[in-house]
Write an enzyme that holds these catalytic residues in place. Structure first.
Site, mmCIF file in Angstrom:
data_model
loop_
_atom_site.group_PDB
_atom_site.id
_atom_site.type_symbol
_atom_site.label_atom_id
_atom_site.label_comp_id
_atom_site.label_asym_id
_atom_site.label_seq_id
_atom_site.Cartn_x
_atom_site.Cartn_y
_atom_site.Cartn_z
ATOM 1 N N GLY B 47 5.146 -1.631 2.950
ATOM 2 C CA GLY B 47 6.310 -1.514 3.812
ATOM 3 C C GLY B 47 7.536 -1.526 2.920
ATOM 4 N N GLN B 196 -3.165 0.708 8.737
ATOM 5 C CA GLN B 196 -2.123 -0.314 8.930
ATOM 6 C C GLN B 196 -1.820 -0.541 10.404
ATOM 7 O OE1 GLN B 196 -1.838 2.274 6.799
ATOM 8 N NE2 GLN B 196 -0.757 1.724 4.935
ATOM 9 N N ASP B 237 10.259 5.422 4.375
ATOM 10 C CA ASP B 237 10.170 4.996 2.979
ATOM 11 C C ASP B 237 11.323 5.544 2.173
ATOM 12 O OD1 ASP B 237 7.316 4.894 4.152
ATOM 13 O OD2 ASP B 237 7.315 3.550 2.413
ATOM 14 N N ASN B 247 7.937 9.270 5.371
ATOM 15 C CA ASN B 247 7.312 8.091 5.971
ATOM 16 C C ASN B 247 5.804 8.308 5.901
ATOM 17 O OD1 ASN B 247 7.473 5.532 7.359
ATOM 18 N ND2 ASN B 247 6.843 6.597 9.214
#
Lengths: 345, 345
Positions: B47, B196, B237, B247
């Site tokens: 993350g 995730q 990101d 991302n």
């Protein structure tokens, strides 16, 4: 394929156990129609054409079982078994198609001696299986026309020899294109949750030495956007009269991304997959499968207890996203309703 | 969250080991900056915001280690460690952002006594961590404005307390909307290959008792098409100056499906995720991760030997697909280049 999807032997149906591939190559033996139903619902065997042929053998096993019943109960009992087999999975129309053919056969021959009926039923099951391989080869021949030399082909789920009695639908076209020396490369979606792409398609591609790369389903979008895919080939579980196509969950998203980026998107399916009785995809029942398929992998839990799961096995790609439907009778192109109607028997 | 993502204690950084959730709640202890680098590259912690804060603590651990070196080597050695930490993962800009802040701090205080520098560096790491929680709460407050009552919200990957020092980005907005009594329901993509969504987001949602349903990534398309999703919220990101957003792989496909169906698609990310140095997403380096992430699950092989794998960790959603970027300073809306520029410090 070095392995066979199904083989009828000594009054039982041997099915390669697709739940255990590629780790283990073992066979599931269906000794009666109940075993056949379980094999279909638990996905020992899967893929619309393979399910159809499997069910046909199931009808023969039911006939065999009920052949010792009082004569007047024989046909009704077998037909009851037919209905049970037909209920094993709701979306693939090939299952109903095969069962309906067997029921018609029972009706047409109801007055014959039981032993004759058994012979006729077994012969029809074997005919359906043999026909499937022949149809796949015809589809592959037609489909090969649309594969450019050196093409990057993306496919979803497993539509190969394992999804059929032999050769395959979309993967049959890929096999044909490869064998004809076109130098293609395949991207195989892993196809969550059951991982038919990772487990079965990758298995077939490695076995046949077809250059291929496995990807998580989510990778397909960025490949399509980046012009790394020339063609998408998928199978189908049911095609409506207007061309809307139910296929493995995730197919719809691919079809939409292809439409956005102008990438040809073809469905490869025998005409037995076309359901002329339904007008559009809205009428297709979508099977919802158990949550365990999502929250467990190889028996190990990957998600916390207490989380709800939605696990539809299929989605519907609208006709307008489909460049064409490759069948054993040729390629139906837009407008699909009209071109598919031409393939109606 | 009942668990903390990170805690600096007794000259070491304790990180909840996200590789093992939700099955095991264990902590990974990083005793030096090399452990921190490993924790980032192996995704003990992941993350973008969490990576930034973790790296800042890593710089302090490097400073501590080199504090006994000859004085003239101290700053250069720590800065070398900074560069090593920065190389742990290439796509998330928060990592570089945090490291750059630490390097500037070292330069600004290079002439001070080593013990003072240690204090200053630790204070800054703790400030970055504390700031992250504060920023998340600000984002959640702004983001809550765009969540309708009773909304069906879809999210991808994990952007919760575990992806940050606390609270979360996209999942922080979801948490805020839930806590404010809006009666929302969440669809969580499982997010292959690292799962995730299934492992971490589902874990947080269950823990917080937010009504939620886990889906395979491929299910999102059909939900969006069927009007079952009112809003998509994802993290980032790296956001380029024009609004293109890198991302987790799969985000691009979602953004395109939202664009096709007119579903609002929001990125939730702190301004530290905006990389004003790059003009568009084309310049973002996309990390490719090991094939094992795709072909093995919980150590068990799911695909045959011999199959190639392409495993990019991220993709880029184009600015035109993004309804807005929710930051701690407010919501940037289209045209994103102009509105994001207003948030530049």
């Amino acid at each position: 394929m070095k392995h066979v999807t199904m083989e009828f032997l000594d009054e039982g149906l041997n099915l390669i156990d697709q739940r255990k591939l590629p780790g283990e190559v073992t066979y599931f033996r269906a000794r009666d129609y109940r075993d056949v139903k379980l094999a279909i619902s638990d996905m020992v065997v899967r893929g619309a054409p393979a399910i159809g042929a499997t069910a046909a053998y199931g009808v023969y096993l039911a006939a065999l079982e009920y052949s010792s019943e009082p004569r007047e109960d024989f046909i009704p009992s077998v037909k009851e078994a037919c209905d049970e087999l037909a209920s094993a999975r709701p979306t693939a129309v090939n299952l109903t198609w095969a069962i309906d053919r067997m029921k018609d056969l029972l009706d047409d021959n109801a007055d014959k001696p039981v032993d004759d009926i058994l012979d006729i039923v077994l012969a029809r099951a074997e005919e359906i299986a043999a026909e499937d391989v022949k149809i796949n080869r015809e589809m592959a021949r037609h489909g090969n026309e649309i594969v450019p030399a050196g093409a990057q082909v993306l496919t979803h789920c497993n539509t190969g020899a394992l999804a059929t009695v032999g050769y395959g639908t979309a993967l049959g076209v890929i096999r044909e294109a490869h064998n004809s020396g076109k130098g293609i490369h395949v991207y195989a979606d892993e196809t969550r949750p059951r991982l038919q792409g990772a487990r079965l398609t990758a298995f077939e591609l490695v076995e046949e030495e077809i250059p291929a790369t496995l990807i998580a389903d989510s990778v397909a979008g960025t490949l399509i956007r980046d012009n790394k895919v020339d063609l998408v080939l998928v199978g189908a579980d049911r095609v409506a009269a207007n061309g809307d196509t139910a296929n493995k969950i995730g197919t719809y998203g691919l079809s939409e991304l292809c439409a956005v980026h102008g990438v040809p998107f073809y469905v490869v399916a025998p005409t037995s997959t076309i359901d002329y009785n339904i007008d559009s995809g809205e009428e297709i029942e979508i099977e919802e499968r158990p949550p365990e398929e999502v929250v467990e992998i190889n028996g190990a839990r990957i998600a916390p207890e207490g989380i709800a799961v939605y696990n539809p096995a299929f989605d519907v790609s609208p006709a307008e996203n489909i460049t064409g439907v490759v069948t054993e009778r040729g390629i139906a192109r837009s407008p699909l309703r009209e071109s598919l109607a031409e393939f109606k028997e």
